[in-house]
Design an enzyme around this catalytic site. Structure first.
Site, PDB file in Angstrom:
ATOM      1  N   ARG A  76     -67.156  96.873  41.875  1.00 49.91           N
ATOM      2  CA  ARG A  76     -66.402  96.204  42.941  1.00 49.91           C
ATOM      3  C   ARG A  76     -66.009  94.802  42.460  1.00 49.91           C
ATOM      4  NH1 ARG A  76     -66.802  98.185  48.369  1.00 49.91           N
ATOM      5  NH2 ARG A  76     -66.315 100.398  48.183  1.00 49.91           N
TER       6      ARG A  76
ATOM      7  N   GLN B  22     -60.170  96.636  40.889  1.00 55.58           N
ATOM      8  CA  GLN B  22     -59.798  97.018  42.253  1.00 55.58           C
ATOM      9  C   GLN B  22     -58.830  98.198  42.287  1.00 55.58           C
ATOM     10  OE1 GLN B  22     -58.079  93.795  44.510  1.00 55.58           O
ATOM     11  NE2 GLN B  22     -58.857  94.624  46.431  1.00 55.58           N
TER      12      GLN B  22
ATOM     13  N   TYR C   3     -71.544  95.539  49.200  1.00 54.39           N
ATOM     14  CA  TYR C   3     -72.086  96.638  49.986  1.00 54.39           C
ATOM     15  C   TYR C   3     -73.202  96.127  50.908  1.00 54.39           C
ATOM     16  CZ  TYR C   3     -69.826 100.018  46.845  1.00 54.39           C
ATOM     17  OH  TYR C   3     -68.915 100.752  46.133  1.00 54.39           O
TER      18      TYR C   3
END
Length: 365
Positions: A119, A124, A224
């Site tokens: 991430r 991306q 996350y």
């Protein structure tokens, strides 16, 4: 480099790894594309479209390929047909696919797991989890709306005014934000909750209310969510129990990478909801956010419909394939050096994605 695109064989899988547009771009970059006949048919991409894009249509896009691009992991027979020393890129579920990874290692295949794309800003455009979560969040609201015994929007008719439904989204990641946006477009009054307070502004920017729980913050690596402490979990349950009883549609999306999905909606919460309400649990395949969720089924609990849909992106295969294909294409363009995938362990993108290399399953897979 010869890039193979086989037809997906997993039950219910209708996506394809590369669509004709990506085939044309990779062909222009000098690669040979081998596409199994019918590989894109279920997603709406014809063999003629692949041929026009420059692909060679074949009955076997696995054995001759230097790189095999897939959506789902290969079946054992398919893994056995891969050329020794070839590469594979696909969703591989590395935490639960040890036998497959070992089989690939025995054939000296280098395997990259698309769910392990970092991430980061640089990666991306390769983030397949995000692209497919967009599809899942959108479709979840449509499924829930189709099962509700009421309209989502407010309607003013000759027979009177109908109040809008109330929708609640748990988890404001990519899937959750798309669910919020879709429910808002359909006219529902929307609220949302996430253990990461940083997403509050994103939720509000979509026109939804953010349900706040005091002293709860659990943001992990890569943005996350992470597991809550026991006292935080108790406060969340109490706040959600008060809020959820007035909801008509609930969409849960909370997942923790490498761990079972957190249990958020309890049986007592379901019992407090109005009969006819609907819960769509997008975490069904990793254990479920809702007590009583059955993966792939819709069950009734206390008069509430609890849906546990499986592989929602495959239910919208055309656009899901387009987005996934761009993820794969971008990864190939990034990783190929001098006509081949040149793996280095310290590469900031390919390194974390690689789960099999050099005849061995890499540590952590």
């Amino acid at each position: 480099m010869r890039i193979g695109v086989p037809r997906e064989t997993a039950p219910g899988e209708r996506r394809v790894a590369l669509v004709p547009d990506s085939v044309a771009r990779l062909r222009k970059a000098g690669h040979d594309l081998l596409v199994e006949r019918g590989a894109g048919a279920a997603a709406g991409f014809t063999d003629d479209a692949y041929a026009t894009a420059g692909a060679e249509l074949t009955t076997d896009a696995i054995a001759p390929a230097d790189l095999v691009a897939r959506v789902q992991p290969p079946a054992p027979e398919e893994a056995g047909r891969m050329r020794e020393g070839a590469s594979l890129v696909a969703f591989l579920n590395p935490a639960g696919s040890r036998p497959l990874l070992e089989a690939l290692a025995r054939r000296n295949v280098t395997a990259y797991a698309m769910e392990l794309v970092p991430r980061t800003t640089k990666a991306q455009s390769m983030d397949a989890l995000s692209s497919q979560a967009t599809v899942a969040g959108y479709k979840a609201v449509l499924l829930g709306a189709s099962l509700l015994p009421r309209f989502l929007p407010m309607l003013t008719t000759a027979a009177g005014t109908i109040a809008p439904a109330r929708a609640f989204v748990v988890g404001a990641g990519v899937a959750g934000l798309q669910a919020i946006a879709t429910a808002r477009r359909l006219g529902a009054i929307v609220s949302a909750f996430d253990v990461r307070p940083v997403v509050k502004e994103q939720v509000q920017s979509l026109g939804a209310a953010f349900v706040e729980v005091e002293a709860v913050a659990a943001e992990g690596q890569g943005g996350y969510a992470k597991e809550l402490a026991a006292d935080q979990q108790r406060r969340v349950e109490e706040a959600l129990a008060r809020h959820i009883r007035d909801m008509d549609l609930v969409v849960t999306t909370a997942q923790i990478p490498g761990r079972p999905a957190p249990r958020i909606v309890t049986d007592a919460m379901l019992a407090s909801m109005r009969p006819g309400s609907v819960v769509v649990d997008l975490a069904a395949e990793s254990g479920g956010n809702c007590e009583g969720t059955v993966p792939g089924e819709t069950v009734q609990r206390h008069g509430v419909s609890v849906m546990g849909p499986a592989n929602l992106p495959a239910s919208l295969p055309y656009h899901a394939s387009q987005m996934y294909s761009r993820n794969i294409q971008t990864f190939i363009e990034y990783a190929v050096k001098d006509g081949a995938l040149a793996f280095t362990a310290d590469d900031p993108i390919a390194g974390p994605m690689c789960v099999v290399h050099g005849g061995a399953v890499r540590a952590g897979s």
